[in-house]
Design an enzyme around this catalytic site. Structure first.
Site, PDB file in Angstrom:
ATOM      1  CD  GLU A  97      -6.093   4.634  -4.421  1.00  0.00           C
ATOM      2  OE1 GLU A  97      -5.259   5.549  -4.298  1.00  0.00           O
ATOM      3  OE2 GLU A  97      -7.287   4.742  -4.094  1.00  0.00           O
TER       4      GLU A  97
ATOM      5  CG  HIS B  20      -2.097   0.898   1.109  1.00  0.00           C
ATOM      6  ND1 HIS B  20      -3.409   0.478   1.220  1.00  0.00           N
ATOM      7  CD2 HIS B  20      -2.170   2.224   0.898  1.00  0.00           C
ATOM      8  CE1 HIS B  20      -4.226   1.516   1.095  1.00  0.00           C
ATOM      9  NE2 HIS B  20      -3.497   2.591   0.897  1.00  0.00           N
TER      10      HIS B  20
END
Ligand code: FCB
Length: 414
Positions: free
Chosen positions: A154, A110
């Protein structure tokens, strides 16, 4: 009431660097002292030690899932040295979640990297894929019974950050403060800019970086599939972009480099994570920044709970029907009633998409806790408030509200 699939995940999400504290071997820890205007993560909210309490609060409220990450910089603080103690720590987290009835959704990366990996050139370094593969091999040893694993969080935001860091180093981004939701919030000094003036936005992600991240994802997917029964995917930031008059052509171009490249790379995956917060218009000149408005969130984005439905529909279409888990959706606000209103509205849209046949496996709210929002402490996304001196947790009404929604499998009054 919308019929949800059996075992629908109702939960909340976090990321290690934002909650654990003292992630001292990571690139972000090093960066925090250097970038102008950036606050430090410090002890964060000490979830490294307090995760049992955090998970218990979610379970007691009625949620059945928790998305959290494992931290590469802790597991492999120097190249090739895998810390068995840290692997055991994350295994205890998985066990705690399972014992509490929370289905773990585990993120392998992350945003944060071991500092040594960043110094070797990060994701663009020559050895990047091999290095990542050996970390994932080590991580896979504790993931055997985890049902859902996300490789990279992401990647499209990550590509934008890498592109921006390059520009920052080249001195081209004086007004830039830190990556934030969708990377499109105006830098703070421009918050009062008149609507007609375009504040500087982050440069679009370089597609070469995106392709490299897609390779890293494919490598990790194979390893996780070999060693575990987990469903594997990655989680993509969705801007719910839409064309304003004259912006149709630009929308297609811009959405490809920011989003669709990453959604196409998910076509062989077991799930795709949808992460949605706001939406943005596109005109002939490109993305139109969120105009200043009293309704804007604490990260400067427009209040758009309808974005989630748009994001889920677009993701379903581009991936060609990969099952969806909403891995992040939420709002930066100090007003918890507004969080409830936003989430209720977002869920209404999600249910409409499910009614239309889109295969959605879960909804994980961002975030379980108020946390370190990549350089800033002010934007609060949490269902649980935390006193940063005593680390005392205070569940907000929104946690109980979401737990009730989870228990009844739908919105009140539906
Ligand atoms: C996403 C990130 C997450 C958090 C939220 C607000 O872009 O994945 O870590 O910062 O935005």
């Amino acid at each position: 009431m919308t019929r949800l699939r059996p075992g629908f995940l109702w939960g909340a999400a976090t990321a290690p660097h934002q909650i654990e504290g003292n992630n001292v071997s990571s690139d972000w820890w090093a960066r925090e002292g250097l970038m102008p205007g950036m606050e430090r993560s410090g002890d964060a909210v000490d979830s490294y030690h307090r995760y049992p309490e955090d998970m218990r609060l979610l379970a007691e409220a009625g949620l059945n899932s928790y998305r959290f990450g494992i931290e590469w910089a802790r597991i492999e603080p120097v190249p090739g040295h895998v810390s068995r103690a840290e692997l055991a720590h994350y295994r205890r987290m998985i066990d705690t979640a399972l014992q509490l009835g929370l289905t773990p959704v585990v993120t392998l990366n992350h945003f944060t990297l071991p500092r040594w990996f960043a110094e070797e050139g990060g994701w663009l370094g020559e050895q990047a894929l091999d290095r990542f593969a050996s970390y994932v091999e080590a991580a896979a040893t504790i993931l055997g019974d985890v049902p859902w694993v996300a490789t990279l969080n992401e990647p499209n935001m990550l590509a934008m950050m890498i592109t921006a860091m390059r520009a920052f180093r080249a001195g081209q981004m004086a007004g830039w403060q830190s990556p934030t939701v969708e990377g499109e919030a105006a830098p703070r000094e421009d918050a009062a800019a008149e609507e007609t003036r375009r504040p500087p936005v982050l440069p679009p992600p370089d597609p070469e970086i995106g392709r490299r991240l897609a390779e890293a994802h494919a490598v990790a997917r194979e390893i996780v599939r070999q060693h575990t029964d987990a469903g594997v995917g990655w989680t993509v930031a969705n801007g719910a972009y839409h064309a304003l008059p004259g912006g149709e052509q630009k929308l297609e171009e811009l959405r490809y480099v920011r989003e669709d490249l990453y959604l196409e790379a998910a076509r062989g995956d077991d799930f795709i994570g949808v992460q949605s917060y706001s939406s943005q218009g596109v005109d002939a000149d490109g993305l139109v920044p969120h105009p200043p408005h009293p309704d804007n969130t604490l990260v400067g984005t427009a209040y758009r709970p309808d974005a989630l439905e748009t994001a889920v529909r677009h993701t379903w279409e581009v991936t060609g029907g990969v099952p969806v888990i909403v891995t992040e959706n939420g709002i930066a606000t100090a007003d918890d009633e507004r969080r409830i209103a936003y989430t209720g509205e977002a869920l209404r849209g999600l249910f409409t998409a499910i009614d239309d046949g889109i295969d959605v496996r879960g909804y994980l709210h961002w975030s379980a806790l108020d946390n370190y929002e990549w350089g800033h402490w002010e934007p609060t996304f949490g269902l649980i408030a935390v006193d940063r001196e005593t680390f005392e947790r205070k569940p907000k009404p929104s946690l109980g509200w979401l737990g009730d929604v989870a228990r009844r499998g739908g919105l009140p009054g539906a």
